[in-house]
Design an enzyme around this catalytic site. Structure first.
Site, PDB file in Angstrom:
ATOM      1  N   GLU A 169       6.804  -6.930   1.080  1.00  0.00           N
ATOM      2  CA  GLU A 169       5.678  -6.687   1.997  1.00  0.00           C
ATOM      3  C   GLU A 169       4.646  -7.813   1.891  1.00  0.00           C
ATOM      4  O   GLU A 169       4.107  -8.278   2.894  1.00  0.00           O
ATOM      5  CB  GLU A 169       5.011  -5.348   1.669  1.00  0.00           C
ATOM      6  CG  GLU A 169       5.826  -4.117   2.075  1.00  0.00           C
ATOM      7  CD  GLU A 169       5.635  -3.756   3.541  1.00  0.00           C
ATOM      8  OE1 GLU A 169       5.001  -4.506   4.291  1.00  0.00           O
ATOM      9  OE2 GLU A 169       6.149  -2.683   3.947  1.00  0.00           O
ATOM     10  N   LYS A 224      -2.259  -1.592  -3.745  1.00  0.00           N
ATOM     11  CA  LYS A 224      -3.105  -0.407  -3.741  1.00  0.00           C
ATOM     12  C   LYS A 224      -2.260   0.854  -3.841  1.00  0.00           C
ATOM     13  O   LYS A 224      -1.255   0.934  -3.126  1.00  0.00           O
ATOM     14  CB  LYS A 224      -3.878  -0.419  -2.424  1.00  0.00           C
ATOM     15  CG  LYS A 224      -4.807   0.718  -2.218  1.00  0.00           C
ATOM     16  CD  LYS A 224      -5.440   0.597  -0.873  1.00  0.00           C
ATOM     17  CE  LYS A 224      -6.178   1.879  -0.606  1.00  0.00           C
ATOM     18  NZ  LYS A 224      -6.556   2.024   0.759  1.00  0.00           N
ATOM     19  N   LYS A 258       0.854  -1.184   0.000  1.00  0.00           N
ATOM     20  CA  LYS A 258       0.000   0.000   0.000  1.00  0.00           C
ATOM     21  C   LYS A 258       0.892   1.236   0.000  1.00  0.00           C
ATOM     22  O   LYS A 258       1.683   1.446   0.921  1.00  0.00           O
ATOM     23  CB  LYS A 258      -0.904  -0.002   1.237  1.00  0.00           C
ATOM     24  CG  LYS A 258      -1.778   1.233   1.303  1.00  0.00           C
ATOM     25  CD  LYS A 258      -2.812   1.137   2.397  1.00  0.00           C
ATOM     26  CE  LYS A 258      -3.572   2.435   2.503  1.00  0.00           C
ATOM     27  NZ  LYS A 258      -4.574   2.417   3.565  1.00  0.00           N
TER      28      LYS A 258
HETATM   29  C1  PBG Z   1      -7.154   3.353   5.340  1.00  0.00           C
HETATM   30  C2  PBG Z   1      -7.631   3.299   3.931  1.00  0.00           C
HETATM   31  C3  PBG Z   1      -7.495   4.284   2.965  1.00  0.00           C
HETATM   32  C4  PBG Z   1      -8.093   3.788   1.797  1.00  0.00           C
HETATM   33  C5  PBG Z   1      -8.583   2.527   2.104  1.00  0.00           C
HETATM   34  N1  PBG Z   1      -8.266   2.233   3.420  1.00  0.00           N
HETATM   35  C6  PBG Z   1      -6.975   5.665   3.054  1.00  0.00           C
HETATM   36  C7  PBG Z   1      -5.600   5.940   3.365  1.00  0.00           C
HETATM   37  O1  PBG Z   1      -4.734   5.089   3.523  1.00  0.00           O
HETATM   38  O2  PBG Z   1      -5.319   7.138   3.487  1.00  0.00           O
HETATM   39  C8  PBG Z   1      -8.184   4.506   0.489  1.00  0.00           C
HETATM   40  C9  PBG Z   1      -9.198   4.024  -0.475  1.00  0.00           C
HETATM   41  C10 PBG Z   1      -9.466   4.932  -1.605  1.00  0.00           C
HETATM   42  O3  PBG Z   1      -8.789   5.943  -1.820  1.00  0.00           O
HETATM   43  O4  PBG Z   1     -10.401   4.625  -2.357  1.00  0.00           O
HETATM   44  N2  PBG Z   1      -8.171   2.965   6.236  1.00  0.00           N
END
Ligand code: PBG
Length: 329
Positions: free
Chosen positions: A237, A252, A198
């Site tokens: 990771e 992601k 992520k």
């Molecule tokens: C954290 C989380 C995020 C997203 C999903 N889970 C935000 C972040 O890390 O700032 C982002 C999802 C999206 O942008 O559609 N709980």
């Protein structure tokens, strides 16, 4: 010309029937997972300005959206809760009467046998400072103290009936901590889908409006991955999470990280998900609203690209709508 037959790459592209027959990458409704937001004490669904077509749901409208997801034959949905009150430790995340636990129980009762009801597991939606974990006195995110909070949230979600917990906070050791807590509470069979690779991404911008979780100071670069690192770090990771007990892993965002999706897919033997995030959604909707792009073709082309890169599951805000188009293919 020589006497050789001309190389013809185009013969199998001539008709829609030929193209359909030789297509190798298919996107099926069952591959898609719909993210849904539910907010405490709303009386009607609230549009999210930076994500046209996406809303913060009430508990009632959430049930309706879940039924639509079932009718579209989606593979799953993933819930995000937004509490009315936030505090430093994100108490709403593991409160049995917290919004996500209540809404989850509603949805599981309605559609729990028809698709996979997952829950995002993090603290940022619940903390008043908007960070994904507890803070130290100097304002840094405290990795190890946060693990206990994640473990408690996982158990609360499990008791409320989730089918998969999806930790998204990028704390080191989070999968192991959650696995141990679930096992100790009688949930040894509950899978973990780890947000493994992520990245610290500007593409999450609209989500922070949707979940009301923009950090009140700083950013998440100290715990989310640096986009400038090579794909090997994403693979590392994912492998660490699998070693800690992750049953599936996620990359992601999706579109700008297809190289990571490909590398992770080749390195692991568990299902790989990719999350097409809020900024990816917002950009397409904005351009389409101007009439600058063919919205439907762009969406399907992006989903196909994500699948071609190797992702099995795709989390996308277009899941229900796209599934309707895919049925007709
Ligand atoms: C954290 C989380 C995020 C997203 C999903 N889970 C935000 C972040 O890390 O700032 C982002 C999802 C999206 O942008 O559609 N709980």
């Amino acid at each position: 010309m020589t006497g050789f037959p001309a190389a013809r790459a185009r013969r199998l592209r001539r008709t829609p029937a030929l193209r359909r027959l030789v297509a190798e990458v298919r996107v099926r409704p069952a591959d898609l997972v719909l993210p849904l937001f539910v907010k405490q004490s709303l009386t009607s669904p609230q549009p999210i300005p930076s994500m046209p077509g996406v809303v913060q749901h009430t508990r009632d409208s959430l049930k309706k959206a879940a039924h639509e997801a079932v009718s579209a034959r989606l593979g799953g949905l993933i819930l995000f809760g937004i509490p009315a009150e936030k505090d430093a430790r994100g108490s709403g995340a593991d409160d049995p009467a917290g919004i996500v636990q209540l809404a989850l129980a509603d949805v599981v009762a309605e559609v729990g046998d028809d698709l996979v009801v997952m829950t995002d597991l993090c603290l940022d939606e619940y903390t008043d400072h908007g960070h994904c974990g507890l803070l130290t006195e100097t304002g840094e995110v405290d990795n190890d103290a946060t693990l206990e909070r994640y473990a408690a949230a996982a158990v609360a979600q499990a008791r409320a009936g989730t089918s998969v917990v999806a930790p998204s906070g990028m704390m080191d050791g989070q999968v192991a901590a959650i696995r141990a807590a679930l096992d100790a509470d009688g949930f040894a069979d509950l899978p973990i889908l780890a947000y493994s690779a992520k990245y610290a991404s500007a593409f999450y911008g609209p989500f922070r409006d949707a979940a009301e979780c923009a950090p009140s100071f700083g950013d998440r670069s100290a715990y989310q991955q640096d986009p400038a690192r090579s794909t090997a770090e994403g693979v590392r990771e994912a492998l660490l999470d699998i070693a800690e007990g992750a049953d599936a892993v996620m990359v992601k965002p999706a579109g700008p990280y297809l190289d990571v999706v490909r590398a992770v897919t080749e390195a692991v033997d568990v299902p790989v998900a990719a999350y097409q995030v809020s900024g990816e959604y917002a950009m397409v909707e904005a351009a389409a609203a101007h009439g600058w792009i063919d919205r439907r073709r762009i969406i399907l082309e992006q989903l196909t690209g994500i699948r071609r890169a190797g992702a099995g599951m795709v989390l996308t805000y277009w899941a229900t709508e796209a599934a309707g188009w895919l049925e007709q293919q």
